[in-house]
Design a protein around this motif. Structure first.
Motif, PDB file in Angstrom:
ATOM      1  N   ILE A  30       0.897  -1.323   0.045  1.00 53.35           N
ATOM      2  CA  ILE A  30      -0.386   0.232  -0.242  1.00 53.35           C
ATOM      3  C   ILE A  30       1.052   1.251  -0.234  1.00 53.35           C
ATOM      4  O   ILE A  30       2.201   1.025   1.152  1.00 53.35           O
ATOM      5  CB  ILE A  30      -0.876  -0.091   1.118  1.00 53.35           C
ATOM      6  CG1 ILE A  30      -2.333  -1.413   1.483  1.00 53.35           C
ATOM      7  CG2 ILE A  30      -1.647   1.404   1.418  1.00 53.35           C
ATOM      8  CD1 ILE A  30      -2.584  -1.440   2.557  1.00 53.35           C
TER       9      ILE A  30
ATOM     10  N   VAL B 253      -4.511   0.832  -2.930  1.00 54.91           N
ATOM     11  CA  VAL B 253      -3.360  -0.870  -3.059  1.00 54.91           C
ATOM     12  C   VAL B 253      -3.103  -0.885  -4.134  1.00 54.91           C
ATOM     13  O   VAL B 253      -2.895  -0.057  -4.901  1.00 54.91           O
ATOM     14  CB  VAL B 253      -4.380  -1.831  -3.440  1.00 54.91           C
ATOM     15  CG1 VAL B 253      -3.579  -2.478  -3.781  1.00 54.91           C
ATOM     16  CG2 VAL B 253      -5.322  -1.889  -2.304  1.00 54.91           C
TER      17      VAL B 253
ATOM     18  N   LYS C 250      -9.678  -9.829  -2.400  1.00 60.19           N
ATOM     19  CA  LYS C 250     -10.923  -9.081  -2.255  1.00 60.19           C
ATOM     20  C   LYS C 250     -10.126  -7.484  -2.275  1.00 60.19           C
ATOM     21  O   LYS C 250     -11.140  -6.669  -2.550  1.00 60.19           O
ATOM     22  CB  LYS C 250     -11.544  -9.453  -0.755  1.00 60.19           C
ATOM     23  CG  LYS C 250     -10.421  -8.179   0.834  1.00 60.19           C
ATOM     24  CD  LYS C 250     -11.461  -8.386   1.514  1.00 60.19           C
ATOM     25  CE  LYS C 250      -9.436  -7.977   2.639  1.00 60.19           C
ATOM     26  NZ  LYS C 250     -10.532  -7.928   4.061  1.00 60.19           N
ATOM     27  N   LEU C 251      -9.033  -7.374  -2.815  1.00 64.98           N
ATOM     28  CA  LEU C 251      -8.237  -5.665  -2.999  1.00 64.98           C
ATOM     29  C   LEU C 251      -7.995  -6.475  -4.310  1.00 64.98           C
ATOM     30  O   LEU C 251      -6.961  -7.510  -4.991  1.00 64.98           O
ATOM     31  CB  LEU C 251      -7.330  -5.618  -1.911  1.00 64.98           C
ATOM     32  CG  LEU C 251      -8.193  -5.709  -0.828  1.00 64.98           C
ATOM     33  CD1 LEU C 251      -6.944  -5.515   0.663  1.00 64.98           C
ATOM     34  CD2 LEU C 251      -8.669  -4.519  -0.648  1.00 64.98           C
TER      35      LEU C 251
ATOM     36  N   ASP D 254      -7.248  -0.119  -5.550  1.00 63.60           N
ATOM     37  CA  ASP D 254      -8.261   0.315  -4.202  1.00 63.60           C
ATOM     38  C   ASP D 254      -7.630   1.118  -3.420  1.00 63.60           C
ATOM     39  O   ASP D 254      -6.743   0.890  -2.518  1.00 63.60           O
ATOM     40  CB  ASP D 254      -8.640  -0.482  -3.677  1.00 63.60           C
ATOM     41  CG  ASP D 254      -9.483  -2.060  -4.755  1.00 63.60           C
ATOM     42  OD1 ASP D 254      -9.773  -1.318  -5.226  1.00 63.60           O
ATOM     43  OD2 ASP D 254      -9.591  -3.227  -3.833  1.00 63.60           O
ATOM     44  N   HIS D 255      -8.593   2.012  -2.736  1.00 60.76           N
ATOM     45  CA  HIS D 255      -8.818   2.945  -1.294  1.00 60.76           C
ATOM     46  C   HIS D 255      -8.879   2.261  -0.519  1.00 60.76           C
ATOM     47  O   HIS D 255      -9.459   1.369  -0.188  1.00 60.76           O
ATOM     48  CB  HIS D 255      -9.591   4.157  -1.372  1.00 60.76           C
ATOM     49  CG  HIS D 255      -9.008   5.325  -2.458  1.00 60.76           C
ATOM     50  ND1 HIS D 255      -9.523   5.937  -1.932  1.00 60.76           N
ATOM     51  CD2 HIS D 255      -8.212   5.021  -3.545  1.00 60.76           C
ATOM     52  CE1 HIS D 255      -9.264   6.870  -2.991  1.00 60.76           C
ATOM     53  NE2 HIS D 255      -8.858   6.347  -4.564  1.00 60.76           N
ATOM     54  N   VAL D 256      -8.514   1.834   0.621  1.00 61.98           N
ATOM     55  CA  VAL D 256      -8.454   0.520   1.519  1.00 61.98           C
ATOM     56  C   VAL D 256      -7.626   1.882   3.013  1.00 61.98           C
ATOM     57  O   VAL D 256      -7.275   3.163   3.399  1.00 61.98           O
ATOM     58  CB  VAL D 256      -7.287  -0.284   1.311  1.00 61.98           C
ATOM     59  CG1 VAL D 256      -7.459  -0.689   0.427  1.00 61.98           C
ATOM     60  CG2 VAL D 256      -6.330   0.373   1.685  1.00 61.98           C
TER      61      VAL D 256
ATOM     62  N   GLU E 150      -4.434  -9.137   3.666  1.00 61.46           N
ATOM     63  CA  GLU E 150      -5.714  -9.166   3.097  1.00 61.46           C
ATOM     64  C   GLU E 150      -6.295  -9.390   4.294  1.00 61.46           C
ATOM     65  O   GLU E 150      -7.641  -8.157   4.186  1.00 61.46           O
ATOM     66  CB  GLU E 150      -6.383 -10.175   2.427  1.00 61.46           C
ATOM     67  CG  GLU E 150      -7.999 -10.111   1.671  1.00 61.46           C
ATOM     68  CD  GLU E 150      -8.112 -11.482   0.648  1.00 61.46           C
ATOM     69  OE1 GLU E 150      -8.535 -11.319  -0.150  1.00 61.46           O
ATOM     70  OE2 GLU E 150      -7.759 -13.151   0.996  1.00 61.46           O
TER      71      GLU E 150
ATOM     72  N   LYS F 252     -11.361  -2.251   2.827  1.00 55.25           N
ATOM     73  CA  LYS F 252     -11.348  -1.541   1.109  1.00 55.25           C
ATOM     74  C   LYS F 252     -13.054  -0.528   1.522  1.00 55.25           C
ATOM     75  O   LYS F 252     -13.467  -1.132   2.229  1.00 55.25           O
ATOM     76  CB  LYS F 252     -12.056  -2.191   0.014  1.00 55.25           C
ATOM     77  CG  LYS F 252     -12.169  -1.570  -1.458  1.00 55.25           C
ATOM     78  CD  LYS F 252     -12.649  -2.467  -2.127  1.00 55.25           C
ATOM     79  CE  LYS F 252     -12.524  -1.360  -3.763  1.00 55.25           C
ATOM     80  NZ  LYS F 252     -13.271  -2.075  -4.962  1.00 55.25           N
TER      81      LYS F 252
ATOM     82  N   SER G 235     -14.357   5.423  -3.058  1.00 52.87           N
ATOM     83  CA  SER G 235     -12.870   5.993  -3.246  1.00 52.87           C
ATOM     84  C   SER G 235     -13.573   7.717  -3.071  1.00 52.87           C
ATOM     85  O   SER G 235     -12.163   8.651  -3.297  1.00 52.87           O
ATOM     86  CB  SER G 235     -12.412   6.010  -4.505  1.00 52.87           C
ATOM     87  OG  SER G 235     -13.292   5.594  -5.962  1.00 52.87           O
TER      88      SER G 235
ATOM     89  N   ASP H 162     -14.277  -5.103   8.242  1.00 61.41           N
ATOM     90  CA  ASP H 162     -14.407  -5.089   7.373  1.00 61.41           C
ATOM     91  C   ASP H 162     -16.611  -4.836   7.314  1.00 61.41           C
ATOM     92  O   ASP H 162     -16.362  -4.162   6.312  1.00 61.41           O
ATOM     93  CB  ASP H 162     -14.198  -6.586   6.037  1.00 61.41           C
ATOM     94  CG  ASP H 162     -13.092  -6.678   5.420  1.00 61.41           C
ATOM     95  OD1 ASP H 162     -12.573  -5.721   5.021  1.00 61.41           O
ATOM     96  OD2 ASP H 162     -12.927  -7.611   5.440  1.00 61.41           O
TER      97      ASP H 162
END
Length: 366
Positions: A32, A67, A76-77, A81-83, A148, A153, A156, A317
Motif C-alpha cells: 500500500i 493498493v 478481495k483487493l 483500491d482505497h483502503v 488481506e 477496502k 474512493s 470489514d
C-alpha cells in the motif's frame, strides 16, 4: 523496494526519517502506498517499553492509502483500491472463527511481535533488520505491507486522508458503544476521557440515541468540544466529584452505561461507581501491565457489570464501512477531531498528542 520510514532507535527516543528496504508482498500480502496515518497512544507503548519491543523499529497502525500490488492469493483487493489498515488476527482460532477477531488468541503475536506471523521481518537497512509489521502495518512510512485480512477496502469518493483513524482509535470508541454496550434510545452514558477514543464514543452515543451523554475530562477545551459534538453534560474532575455529579444529573440512580477510555485507574473506579443497578461499565483504556483496582463488591452484586473492550468489538470489514456511511450522512463528524501534520513533522505531532494539544494527529505523506 526503497521507502522512507520514521524509525525509532532507542527507548523514549525521537523518530528519524530514514531510507530503508521494504519486502515485496508475499502471496497473502498487500503493498500500500500510504496517503495518511493517524497517531495513537498505542504507538508510544513499544517506544517507552510499556509493551516490550525491539529497536530499531517502525510504528504506525492507523494507515490509509492506495493498493499498489497484491499477492497471488489475495482476492478481495486490487491495485488502485482505497483502503484503511486495521488490526491483524490469525483467522483460525476459535474467537476469530466465531466473529470476534479483536479477541484473537494470537492477538499479541499478530500485532506486537514486529514480524510476520511466520516470524520473518519485513524491513531492513543494508544488513540491519528494521523491525516492522507493527499491527501488521508499520504505517509510519511511505509504503506499508498488510494482509488481506487486516486491510479494508473503502469507497474512493470519501477523503482518504481522513480515514486512517477509523482503523483503530475511532473504531475503538464508536464500537464500544455500538457493538459492545448496545444502548437503546433514551439511555444514559458517562464517558471518562475526551480524547479521540472518548469523543468517538460520544459521537456513537449520539447516533444510538442516548438521551443523557456525560463527558468527564480535566481539559476544558476538550469539554467545550464535547458539548459541540453532542454531550448533554460535561464534568471537570478537578473542580467537581464526577460520581456525585453524575448521581445528581440522573436523579440519584447513575447512568445505564459508562466507558473509561484513558487508562487511569482512579477514573476506572469512578466509571464503575457511576453506573446504576444493573448498569454496565466498559473498560477501553490500557493501564500498565499488572495494574489492579479495588471495587465495591456489594455494588457488583446488585447486577452491575464491568467488561474489557478491545478495538470496539469490531469486525473491520463490516464496521468501518458503516462508520463511513454515517460520516457521509453528516451523522458521525469524526473529522472534527483531526489535525493534519506533514510526515516530517512526526515528532511535533507526537508531542502535541501526548500533551493534549491535539486530539487526533494525522500524518500526511506527500
Amino acid at each position: 523496494m526503497k521507502i522512507t520510514a520514521a524509525v525509532m532507535r532507542e527507548k523514549g527516543g525521537r523518530f528519524a526519517l530514514e531510507g530503508i528496504e521494504l519486502d515485496e508482498p508475499k502471496d497473502d500480502e498487500v503493498l500500500i502506498r500510504m496517503n495518511s496515518c493517524g497517531i495513537c497512544h498505542t504507538d508510544t507503548l513499544p517506544r517507552d517499553q510499556v509493551v516490550p519491543g525491539p529497536f530499531p523499529a517502525v510504528y504506525g497502525h492507523e494507515g490509509a492509502g492506495i493498493v499498489e500490488k497484491v499477492g497471488s492469493r489475495v482476492s478481495k483487493l486490487a491495485p488502485g483500491d482505497h483502503v484503511v489498515m486495521s488490526c491483524n488476527s490469525c483467522g483460525h482460532c476459535d474467537t476469530c472463527q466465531t466473529g470476534k477477531p479483536m479477541y484473537c488468541r494470537h492477538f499479541f503475536k499478530a500485532n506486537f511481535s514486529f514480524a510476520r506471523m511466520d516470524g520473518t521481518p519485513t524491513m531492513h537497512k543494508n544488513e540491519e533488520v528494521v523491525h516492522g509489521a507493527f499491527f501488521n502495518q508499520s504505517s509510519f512510512a511511505t509504503y506499508a505491507l498488510g494482509t488481506e485480512r487486516s486491510v479494508v477496502k473503502i469507497p474512493s469518493d470519501v477523503p482518504l486522508e481522513l480515514m486512517g483513524p477509523l482503523g483503530c482509535g475511532v473504531q475503538t470508541g464508536a464500537g464500544a458503544v455500538i457493538n459492545s454496550l448496545h444502548p437503546q434510545a433514551g439511555d444514559s452514558i458517562a464517558i471518562y476521557g475526551a480524547g479521540s477514543v472518548g469523543l468517538s464514543a460520544l459521537l456513537a452515543a449520539v447516533v444510538t440515541g442516548c438521551a443523557v451523554r456525560i463527558c468527564v475530562d480535566p481539559n476544558e477545551e476538550r469539554l467545550k468540544l464535547a458539548l459541540e459534538l453532542g454531550a448533554t453534560h460535561v464534568i471537570n474532575p478537578r473542580t467537581a466529584d464526577p460520581v456525585k455529579t453524575i448521581q445528581e444529573i440522573t436523579g440519584g440512580h447513575g447512568t445505564q452505561f459508562s466507558l473509561e477510555t484513558s487508562g487511569n485507574l482512579s477514573a476506572l473506579r469512578q466509571a464503575v461507581d457511576s453506573i446504576r443497578i444493573m448498569g454496565e461499565c466498559g473498560m477501553i483504556g490500557a493501564p500498565a501491565f499488572g495494574s489492579e483496582i479495588g471495587l465495591d463488591t456489594w455494588g457488583l452484586l446488585l447486577g452491575r457489570k464491568i467488561r474489557g473492550i478491545c478495538e470496539g468489538d469490531a469486525v473491520p470489514d463490516l464496521f468501518i464501512p458503516k462508520l463511513i456511511e454515517l460520516y457521509r450522512q453528516g451523522r458521525f463528524p469524526f473529522d472534527k477531531l483531526i489535525k493534519f501534520y506533514d510526515f516530517d513533522q512526526i515528532n511535533e505531532a507526537m508531542e502535541d498528542s501526548e500533551r493534549g494539544r491535539t486530539i487526533k494527529a494525522v500524518l500526511r505523506f506527500k
